[in-house]
Design an enzyme around this catalytic site. Structure first.
Site, PDB file in Angstrom:
ATOM      1  N   ASP A 110     -13.148 -30.644  20.494  1.00  0.00           N
ATOM      2  CA  ASP A 110     -12.436 -31.334  19.415  1.00  0.00           C
ATOM      3  C   ASP A 110     -13.205 -32.559  18.949  1.00  0.00           C
ATOM      4  O   ASP A 110     -13.405 -32.777  17.742  1.00  0.00           O
ATOM      5  CB  ASP A 110     -11.046 -31.786  19.896  1.00  0.00           C
ATOM      6  CG  ASP A 110     -10.112 -30.649  20.238  1.00  0.00           C
ATOM      7  OD1 ASP A 110      -9.353 -30.233  19.356  1.00  0.00           O
ATOM      8  OD2 ASP A 110     -10.147 -30.175  21.389  1.00  0.00           O
ATOM      9  N   GLU A 133      -7.685 -34.778  12.259  1.00  0.00           N
ATOM     10  CA  GLU A 133      -6.766 -34.699  13.387  1.00  0.00           C
ATOM     11  C   GLU A 133      -7.157 -35.664  14.495  1.00  0.00           C
ATOM     12  O   GLU A 133      -6.296 -36.243  15.157  1.00  0.00           O
ATOM     13  CB  GLU A 133      -6.737 -33.275  13.945  1.00  0.00           C
ATOM     14  CG  GLU A 133      -5.809 -33.130  15.131  1.00  0.00           C
ATOM     15  CD  GLU A 133      -5.616 -31.703  15.593  1.00  0.00           C
ATOM     16  OE1 GLU A 133      -4.746 -31.485  16.440  1.00  0.00           O
ATOM     17  OE2 GLU A 133      -6.342 -30.816  15.095  1.00  0.00           O
ATOM     18  N   ASP A 173      -9.603 -30.281  10.097  1.00  0.00           N
ATOM     19  CA  ASP A 173      -9.127 -29.842  11.408  1.00  0.00           C
ATOM     20  C   ASP A 173     -10.358 -29.392  12.187  1.00  0.00           C
ATOM     21  O   ASP A 173     -10.874 -28.293  11.981  1.00  0.00           O
ATOM     22  CB  ASP A 173      -8.129 -28.697  11.290  1.00  0.00           C
ATOM     23  CG  ASP A 173      -7.384 -28.455  12.601  1.00  0.00           C
ATOM     24  OD1 ASP A 173      -7.885 -28.915  13.647  1.00  0.00           O
ATOM     25  OD2 ASP A 173      -6.323 -27.824  12.582  1.00  0.00           O
ATOM     26  N   LEU A 175     -10.804 -28.513  15.236  1.00  0.00           N
ATOM     27  CA  LEU A 175     -10.643 -27.418  16.180  1.00  0.00           C
ATOM     28  C   LEU A 175      -9.173 -26.996  16.134  1.00  0.00           C
ATOM     29  O   LEU A 175      -8.313 -27.644  16.727  1.00  0.00           O
ATOM     30  CB  LEU A 175     -11.040 -27.835  17.605  1.00  0.00           C
ATOM     31  CG  LEU A 175     -11.368 -26.701  18.603  1.00  0.00           C
ATOM     32  CD1 LEU A 175     -11.991 -27.285  19.879  1.00  0.00           C
ATOM     33  CD2 LEU A 175     -10.168 -25.855  18.966  1.00  0.00           C
ATOM     34  N   ASP A 176      -8.907 -25.954  15.404  1.00  0.00           N
ATOM     35  CA  ASP A 176      -7.544 -25.433  15.314  1.00  0.00           C
ATOM     36  C   ASP A 176      -7.325 -24.445  16.459  1.00  0.00           C
ATOM     37  O   ASP A 176      -8.199 -23.641  16.760  1.00  0.00           O
ATOM     38  CB  ASP A 176      -7.351 -24.733  13.966  1.00  0.00           C
ATOM     39  CG  ASP A 176      -5.903 -24.361  13.708  1.00  0.00           C
ATOM     40  OD1 ASP A 176      -5.026 -25.170  14.052  1.00  0.00           O
ATOM     41  OD2 ASP A 176      -5.658 -23.276  13.163  1.00  0.00           O
ATOM     42  N   THR A 178      -6.323 -25.500  19.773  1.00  0.00           N
ATOM     43  CA  THR A 178      -6.933 -26.086  20.971  1.00  0.00           C
ATOM     44  C   THR A 178      -6.357 -25.475  22.246  1.00  0.00           C
ATOM     45  O   THR A 178      -7.087 -25.246  23.224  1.00  0.00           O
ATOM     46  CB  THR A 178      -6.752 -27.613  20.982  1.00  0.00           C
ATOM     47  OG1 THR A 178      -7.397 -28.170  19.828  1.00  0.00           O
ATOM     48  CG2 THR A 178      -7.372 -28.226  22.232  1.00  0.00           C
ATOM     49  N   SER A 241       3.736 -18.559  15.497  1.00  0.00           N
ATOM     50  CA  SER A 241       3.122 -19.204  16.656  1.00  0.00           C
ATOM     51  C   SER A 241       3.588 -18.533  17.935  1.00  0.00           C
ATOM     52  O   SER A 241       4.732 -18.070  18.029  1.00  0.00           O
ATOM     53  CB  SER A 241       3.486 -20.685  16.692  1.00  0.00           C
ATOM     54  OG  SER A 241       2.925 -21.358  15.598  1.00  0.00           O
ATOM     55  N   HIS A 244       6.792 -19.793  19.208  1.00  0.00           N
ATOM     56  CA  HIS A 244       7.975 -19.692  18.343  1.00  0.00           C
ATOM     57  C   HIS A 244       8.452 -18.254  18.153  1.00  0.00           C
ATOM     58  O   HIS A 244       9.381 -18.010  17.391  1.00  0.00           O
ATOM     59  CB  HIS A 244       7.673 -20.272  16.955  1.00  0.00           C
ATOM     60  CG  HIS A 244       7.293 -21.716  16.983  1.00  0.00           C
ATOM     61  ND1 HIS A 244       6.656 -22.320  15.919  1.00  0.00           N
ATOM     62  CD2 HIS A 244       7.441 -22.666  17.939  1.00  0.00           C
ATOM     63  CE1 HIS A 244       6.440 -23.588  16.226  1.00  0.00           C
ATOM     64  NE2 HIS A 244       6.906 -23.820  17.441  1.00  0.00           N
ATOM     65  N   LYS A 271      -3.681 -17.443  11.343  1.00  0.00           N
ATOM     66  CA  LYS A 271      -2.497 -16.813  10.763  1.00  0.00           C
ATOM     67  C   LYS A 271      -2.659 -16.598   9.255  1.00  0.00           C
ATOM     68  O   LYS A 271      -2.220 -15.582   8.710  1.00  0.00           O
ATOM     69  CB  LYS A 271      -1.257 -17.641  11.064  1.00  0.00           C
ATOM     70  CG  LYS A 271      -0.938 -17.757  12.559  1.00  0.00           C
ATOM     71  CD  LYS A 271       0.359 -18.522  12.771  1.00  0.00           C
ATOM     72  CE  LYS A 271       0.596 -18.832  14.230  1.00  0.00           C
ATOM     73  NZ  LYS A 271      -0.121 -20.039  14.686  1.00  0.00           N
TER      74      LYS A 271
END
Length: 358
Positions: A110, A133, A173, A175-176, A178, A241, A244, A271
């Protein structure tokens, strides 16, 4: 007839007129030349030749150049992400908790990616606001230069377009996904750059470091990626996610039927790519992307821009457009789709909006 009987010679009259024209020429030539130079240095006429680089008015930003350096930044950041993961020197630690109580991880990937991406963009466009971020440690400042070259595919598809620098916000971003990165689930990991103009996302770059795949798009410009054309609105595949999946599954099956496919996945960039025609063996396909809780804007801005450029939509769960100014968070969850009736999707999922604030 001339007074007092004096006759004027035609040759004399001609010489007198030439002398007068010469005087007028010397008086006004400098003025006219100055006005002509000012005209030539002002905005070119529509359809006119491209201005040389560096000739943009002070305070203006060329979006084509900003797209080019955004692609380079995502790739350079991705190189750091890949190097750290393959060297297994993550140095992972908790940096806090999400609103749902889950620990957020921070790794060397990151930080190193963020440093490389931030300073490359800041060096190329110092007047532009950049939101990332991760924090930038001034003690680790480095000079990352850009040679101002523009890749051929961008040159061919995108025309120069200048906007005021103060209207631009860049979202990074570095590092999406992580969490998935620490679990070595590499297919979910992306680096992303988004450019918003007056709060509207207009440039999006999503890069997958472990496959070297990069998707980019510019609203009212062009892209190197396409939308998929085969969808089934009655039983859509919904990507959510990993944490979720349970929240969405019950409502989705009640709305669309028991044949609805729920795809748990990591990373907002991954996604969004699932909604597109991506030539990637480790990329799943979906029809709708739903997120039911608070989410940061650097996670979603690039994907929002790509979808907008291709005619798709990303809104809150109640259908409101997401503004990329002000706070760094989006409170209303999100729903994203392309080549579907987005309004009808929102009307089918009214109960999810209540969940987004928890």
């Amino acid at each position: 007839m001339a007074p007092m009987g004096i006759r004027l010679s035609p040759l004399g009259m001609a010489l007198f007129c030439l002398l007068g024209l010469g005087v007028l020429y010397h008086l006004y030539s400098g003025f006219l030349a100055g006005r002509f130079s000012f005209f030539m240095l002002s905005e070119p006429a529509a359809g006119g030749p491209e201005s040389p680089r560096g000739s943009a008015p002070a305070g203006a930003v060329d979006l084509r150049e900003l797209l080019a350096v955004s692609v380079l930044a995502a790739v350079r950041g991705g190189q750091e992400v890949k190097r750290v993961r393959e060297g297994n020197v993550l140095n992972a630690k908790a940096k806090g908790k999400t609103r749902e109580g889950a620990e957020e991880q921070l790794t060397s990937g990151d930080l190193l990616s963020n440093r490389r991406m931030f300073y490359l963009l800041k060096g190329a466009f110092p007047a532009v606001q950049i939101n990332s971020e991760e924090r930038v440690d001034t003690a680790d400042q480095e000079t990352v230069s850009w040679d101002r070259s523009i890749p051929e595919d961008i040159k061919q598809k995108i025309q120069p377009k200048e906007v005021p620098a103060e209207s631009v916000t860049v979202w990074i971003d570095p590092l999406d996904a992580t969490q998935e990165y620490t679990e070595d689930l590499r297919q979910y990991v992306t680096t992303m750059v988004c450019v918003a103009v007056n709060g509207k996302p207009v440039i999006g770059v999503i890069h997958k470091p472990f496959s070297s795949y990069t998707a980019w798009a510019m609203v009212d410009g062009g892209s190197n990626v396409k939308a998929r054309s085969s969808y089934n609105e009655k039983t859509p595949r919904i990507i959510v996610s990993r944490s979720h999946a349970g929240k969405v599954e019950q409502v989705a099956r009640q709305t669309f039927g028991n044949k609805t496919v729920i795809i748990p996945a990591g990373g907002a960039g991954y996604k969004v790519l699932a909604l597109l025609d991506v030539d990637e063996k480790n990329q799943e396909e979906a029809d709708v992307y739903i997120h039911v809780t608070y989410i940061k804007k650097w996670d979603i801005c690039a994907g929002n821009a790509v979808l907008r450029a291709l005619g798709g939509h990303m809104t809150t769960l109640t259908g409101e457009e997401i503004s990329y100014t002000g706070s760094d968070g989006n409170e209303g969850g999100l729903i994203a789709s392309i080549n579907m009736n987005h309004k009808a999707l929102i009307e089918k999922l009214p109960d999810l909006e209540k969940t987004s604030h928890k």
